[in-house]
Design a protein around this motif. Structure first.
Motif, PDB file in Angstrom:
ATOM      1  N   ARG B 214     -37.241   9.983 -60.912  1.00 44.89           N
ATOM      2  CA  ARG B 214     -37.306   9.511 -62.298  1.00 44.89           C
ATOM      3  C   ARG B 214     -35.907   9.403 -62.890  1.00 44.89           C
ATOM      4  O   ARG B 214     -35.601   8.462 -63.623  1.00 44.89           O
ATOM      5  CB  ARG B 214     -38.159  10.477 -63.127  1.00 44.89           C
ATOM      6  N   GLY B 215     -35.051  10.354 -62.539  1.00 40.99           N
ATOM      7  CA  GLY B 215     -33.679  10.314 -63.035  1.00 40.99           C
ATOM      8  C   GLY B 215     -32.942   9.072 -62.568  1.00 40.99           C
ATOM      9  O   GLY B 215     -32.232   8.422 -63.343  1.00 40.99           O
ATOM     10  N   GLN B 216     -33.133   8.712 -61.304  1.00 42.34           N
ATOM     11  CA  GLN B 216     -32.413   7.555 -60.787  1.00 42.34           C
ATOM     12  C   GLN B 216     -33.034   6.244 -61.241  1.00 42.34           C
ATOM     13  O   GLN B 216     -32.334   5.241 -61.390  1.00 42.34           O
ATOM     14  CB  GLN B 216     -32.390   7.593 -59.252  1.00 42.34           C
ATOM     15  N   LEU B 217     -34.332   6.215 -61.423  1.00 44.02           N
ATOM     16  CA  LEU B 217     -34.997   4.954 -61.782  1.00 44.02           C
ATOM     17  C   LEU B 217     -34.937   4.685 -63.281  1.00 44.02           C
ATOM     18  O   LEU B 217     -34.869   3.533 -63.703  1.00 44.02           O
ATOM     19  CB  LEU B 217     -36.452   4.976 -61.314  1.00 44.02           C
ATOM     20  N   VAL B 218     -34.983   5.723 -64.092  1.00 45.83           N
ATOM     21  CA  VAL B 218     -35.114   5.530 -65.539  1.00 45.83           C
ATOM     22  C   VAL B 218     -33.922   6.104 -66.297  1.00 45.83           C
ATOM     23  O   VAL B 218     -33.440   5.484 -67.247  1.00 45.83           O
ATOM     24  CB  VAL B 218     -36.428   6.164 -66.046  1.00 45.83           C
ATOM     25  N   GLY B 219     -33.418   7.272 -65.905  1.00 45.22           N
ATOM     26  CA  GLY B 219     -32.214   7.815 -66.531  1.00 45.22           C
ATOM     27  C   GLY B 219     -32.489   8.697 -67.733  1.00 45.22           C
ATOM     28  O   GLY B 219     -33.471   8.526 -68.442  1.00 45.22           O
TER      29      GLY B 219
END
Lengths: 320, 320, 320, 320, 320, 320
Positions: B214-219
């Motif tokens: 989620r961190g890499q896809l959405v930030g």
């Protein structure tokens, strides 16, 4: 009432007719005098107008986006026609012939919305199809989507422009996706559907297209993710969970579609589908704005448009 | 079991003890041979380790972030100590003395969380105070916040670092805000509280700090806005609406806090409070990372650190 | 003589009174005709003025920054009031009521200078305290510092603005410094005192604020280092050497305070104190200029200022 | 003592001879073990050397730039020869044959200094000629100028390189200046003399060329202006004032010679002479560094050098 | 016919004389009214002119670059003189006194072309000398080269400017080349000859200097390579092959002379000669445009020009 | 002769078999020793190899791209397998089984070339169709086109890659062109055919793909225009002139296809077709290189590739 369309106004003409107040600003000289700077429009065009020596009551007496009956006189200033207003009065929409003022093409939007529904309902991915139904079942969403613009002054900057841009991109996705077997064409197409929906809240189409407070403070990318969250919540109300990873992928398509950090995407595209979406968005937007620059160009040089600063070049416009 | 701390390992030592598997990667040579590249840690430090000629079963037999009993031998390679593992076995947390491995300072986090609560409860703006209570009442949130890191490798990159950074910024806001009467100090301080909360979901602190999907896809910026939306929904469950404009302002504080588009904020700061928040964030983060660069520097030149690429300079480190 | 303040002038008014010649330029058409373009001011504001068909004798007959008695007539051009001058005569300062023209607030500058002295005399570092006394004992320096501006058109662009900016930063340093034990708060505060002193020579405040030759050729950063060299020479006249390393640190604070090479600092900040100084400078300057943009905005849109090109955005201006 | 020049060392050789300690660093493993990383040189070249398991006393027992007697053994590591030192002892310069170690060509520097004096004494501008005499009469300045380098690793990075670069530029100025009548050739030539003199203090040539503290904190541009200020003070000691405007012009030549803000000049060149100086500096520096890249290239491809990152390209090296 | 030169026109003058139509555009108001915006010139200068209420027949009745007899009246608008044309008629060149209109200095171009021939014939490299003869034997080439401009609005933007720039650079190459033994001075000088020849086709000098279609679509760098290809084909018609590697070097000199990709060179300079050529081009072009900015400046401030946006600075213009 | 494919080599293996010498460099230590650094390949892969203590005769005894019989032994260095060669001998292609070495898929290239011919022959624009026949009739061109690569290390970096990229783009043009009525689909498709043909001369596919001298000095954009010029000359040999404007358009398609100056196009795209061509090129190249990064990734993290510097990100690689 027999009115002269804005496009037919000429120098030195007495004016006594209705306009739409596309924009209005109360300006103050250093000397303290106030005047209203307006943009008055009808379907045929828009004309700058000034009303001198006003007070705030006058300024508040009509609404941006509303209809006004004006008295005044046209004049040419710096080679452009403007209108000096001496009297202005707000009038109700019921008293005007709305056909004189409406640039929005409702039939075209209906046709495009039908096509959009066909594409979404033709996806093979069941959760995406069902999520599409949640969007399409929201009448308020559909109504606002039909009239939304895609930009204030860039590409597709007209009521209905967002829908046009969205459907054109979805059709391209339907063509390009199958050419590359490594792509999930459904995800790509649904990403095209979602990518700019936040603009429905970012931009206001009453009067001239302009940013809403929410648009300026938060921006369409984040708004689009918020809207998606609401729709997924609706989806899940009937007890079925939306696939968690697919949700991240959809959010990512929205978040990354500007393609680069410096163009306003807080994350870079890291999926093949988001990379592709960005390029298709770019292609459709550029082609639209360059074509518009050619079509609206008024230079007398047969082969070339004037230099367009937003594009950084002159364009070849001669028909081969 | 008597183990040697990582910081005390020397060349050519036989190893038969427990480590934490901070990171693991299965690597493949072009020749098809597989090996595991690991980072093994305890509280005192971390050491690179390799295990040759493995298969995927071996790789899957232990978890990133879990405990492993290793046999092997240390060696110096390119001047750095590494461990060649010949045997590895996953063991349960119950079998290890967790005190040997835990870098997280629970007492410090408790103290900081108490201070954070004091500041939030001291705000004069009632809706902000009440919204703070919603956050503080969420035990899962509080527990994860206490252990979260603020970065993978930049400033405050340790469990508890996010809380430290957040409280330091809130204290600065309490000092700086009142110096400028044009600022809404409550909004500023609450913005400091909110600005990086998305990192709780963006980063995983199991084993080495790393990005979640989620961190890499959405930030973290978008995640932070999503988390705020959930908390406001909780706030409104008792029937009172959260002020709509204040919500936009809070969202804006999160969205714009990187200060510039090219640093990942999809919107520029357009409020005096968001401008100030960005600068205070920048100051605290820079001071932390520069101080860390000085403290960890191992060059023998008394006045200067080695050149630090992430900072683009050498730093003066001599005590005046 | 009863004069109308600039702020109260209206269209079509006969003028026969004194102004200050804030700026004057001799302009030449391609056709060879000469005219004077002036900016005439008093305390209440400034108005553009033109005098047609002049020669160089006329242009040289009055000074930039001096007082002039003008005859002429106001008119509105492109919506802005201007003054067509038909006769102009230089008059001596003794003949005017200086209170009508002076924007400089001497009391405020006295108050700020007193505060500045208090802070400097409160430092614990003895050489810095003594060096401060050398600056404060220089009456010419103090007098010019009190009236200096911090910029031509950016932040703190008014007589006295440099002192205001300097004291505000020193107060921030007093608050922020002790929050970070790794900082030498005295060095930080003294750096704030020194950082922009070169602007005393870089800018001229006679008439409109403008660059001196030295300011344009050498710039305030290098001038500030030169001034520091002179003051240290004075310091050392009584036989005591100023600490050599401390001198380098002070020079570095001045040289690096713009924070990045591309912003005009020939060296990057490499000390924790110079890094901090840069951020505090940035914060105070940005807050001042953004606040000024809000205060002087004349747009009629209640929530937002007009787009400000130097800031690259519209600002939220509504009072919460 | 019969020593083997560095350039003639081979693999597996026992070493028992003197080197110059061009650079030394005390390195610490995370495991706490210390070792010294050195660069040992003589006139013929430089070799990396390591000494394991040392303490700080050992590290402090010899000086950077001094002479050391070493025992040890060469070995090839990653295809490069290195020296593992087992014993090291500082010895006095009186005990070594300095001819074995000195890369500096004193005769060449004498010749260039003579030529520099001729050019300066041939200027027609009297104050510049007299100011030149002040510089040339300063024996310490002349001695240090002769041995100074122009850079650590870029162009003219050797003892004497600054003088070579300076004289080459002055000769170019003598050729180019008269081609453009709008240029003041004397100012241009004197600017070439002054432009990099600050490097005498910025760089240390003891051992390997490296930055001094003053160089890193203040930088050669500001130092050069400070040196100019001292020389003008000397000039004025005999009662004659140096022309004020000419002083600003000289300061400007130094301050602006990097040509752009982002290259470290705090002011842009705004005089025709400073614009020209920048281009001539650029041309001579680029030609030197590109020529050096070609001469030192060791790739086996006959037409092209290896890719040189600092230059961002491969260079054509075939002799036509 | 007694005409008033453009430079001597004054306000309110009745006009009945011939001009050259330097530029013409047909402009359209949104209101549909058409007008012609022209620039009318003679040797002494250029004046903007408008003709209102025209149709396309009128617009097509005269040519850009041709001569027109105009009736009308001058007026001052925004402080600049302009001409309102009421009647316009194309007339043949035979009916005008061409001396009134021609800014091109044929004698100077003859002199420069002779000098260019001398330099080329003095080269020691035989194939280059012979290739030069092919160029010089092409009368059409020589005639067009003599009248070509080097730019539309930048440096050397006048008929004959390309030749002036080319010869000035070749002379510099003759001076600089021998200073650096590593340079092939013949290749350098011939590169200076070739580098901008594509501008002969890129720019049209009829009327105002403007881009041709080929210039805008393909650009002078590629055109220059195409022209070189034609000349080498001519060279080889007598049976001798032009050296293949030398051809690549010449093409490279043209292709890379802008020095950086972002300045329009598709390849970086990778030869010492192409690096040098770029710097000499840069120096001559910058000196010309900065000198022109000083000479044409009309500000009344004795020491400084107005801010020149294309240069990004004010220039010092005082004669020392 | 029974050889072990490169992909099957393991540590410590005695080698006595044939390889292809994909690359060779003669390296020199500072100590003067020479060694050969090679890359030895067969169809299955490539392995680094070193041969110590060689002389230039040895280096010249075999060709880059040729076949060599090697003796030696494999070893692991830094975790990668390499080959230490003790004996090397050039052998003739006739002595090897070429099937062991050839990565080029001739059947695929034949198929693609047929498809390319179909598309070109299906264009409606007659001159383009006829010009295509000139290209297709050139057997040497066709043979080299079939084997050409599109890049050294970026997208489509394999023999046949240029043809694959070209045909894929032409197919996309066939799909996208008709979606936008304002586009000339024939021009667009022919532009896709032409855009990278210069790479046939820019890159050499003997051994490893590498730049030719012409490629590095002139570049594929200019070479492509030169090739087009030759083909148009052939076209015109039968007496018919190729349409002049269409030629400019084709040249423009080649010149501008990188889309921005800083990406190496000397002119920006100014036609709708060249804008579209750039975007389609970008899309196909990006998708290819991102897909390749996913396919060749060897990290053990199931969802993400390793960080790829040329792409500036990690890519999501999990199959949905």
């Amino acid at each position: 009432m027999n009115r002269t369309p804005v496009a037919d106004l000429t120098d030195g003409q007495q004016i006594d007719q209705v306009f739409r107040a596309a924009d209005k600003q109360l300006r103050v000289n250093r000397q303290g005098g106030k005047y209203i700077l307006m943009r008055l429009s009808d379907k045929s065009g828009v004309i700058a107008a000034m009303m001198w020596n006003v007070d705030e009551t006058m300024f508040e007496s009509f609404q941006r986006g509303g209809y006004v009956h004006c008295h005044g006189r046209t004049q040419i200033h710096n080679g452009a026609l403007q209108l000096i207003v001496t009297d202005i009065e707000s009038i109700d929409e019921s008293e005007v012939d709305v056909d004189d003022f409406e640039r929005f093409d409702a039939n075209e939007s209906d046709r495009l919305m039908t096509r959009l529904g066909e594409i979404l309902r033709g996806l093979r991915n069941a959760p995406l199809r069902q999520l599409a139904e949640v969007y399409l079942a929201d009448e308020n969403f559909v109504a606002r989507f039909k009239k939304a613009a895609a930009a204030v002054s860039n590409h597709h900057a007209f009521p209905g422009g967002l829908l046009r841009h969205t459907v054109d991109m979805m059709e391209l996705c339907q063509l390009v996706g199958p050419r590359y077997p490594q792509l999930d064409a459904d995800l790509l197409t649904f990403g095209a559907f979602l990518h700019d929906l936040g603009k429905i809240e970012e931009l206001s189409c009453d009067g001239e297209i302009s940013y809403t407070d929410r648009g300026q403070l938060v921006g369409h990318i984040v708004i689009g993710v918020q809207m998606l969250g609401e729709k997924i919540a609706d989806f899940e109300k009937n007890g079925e969970a939306f696939p968690a990873e697919l949700r991240l992928h959809l959010e990512h398509m929205v978040v990354s579609h500007h393609g680069q950090i410096e163009f306003g995407s807080p994350k870079l595209p890291v999926m093949l589908e988001s990379v592709t979406l960005h390029h298709i968005d770019n292609l459709d937007a550029k082609l639209w704005s360059y074509t518009a620059a050619i079509q609206t160009d008024v230079s007398g040089d047969g082969n070339w448009t004037n230099y367009t600063p937003s594009i950084g070049r002159k364009l070849w416009k001669k028909q081969s």
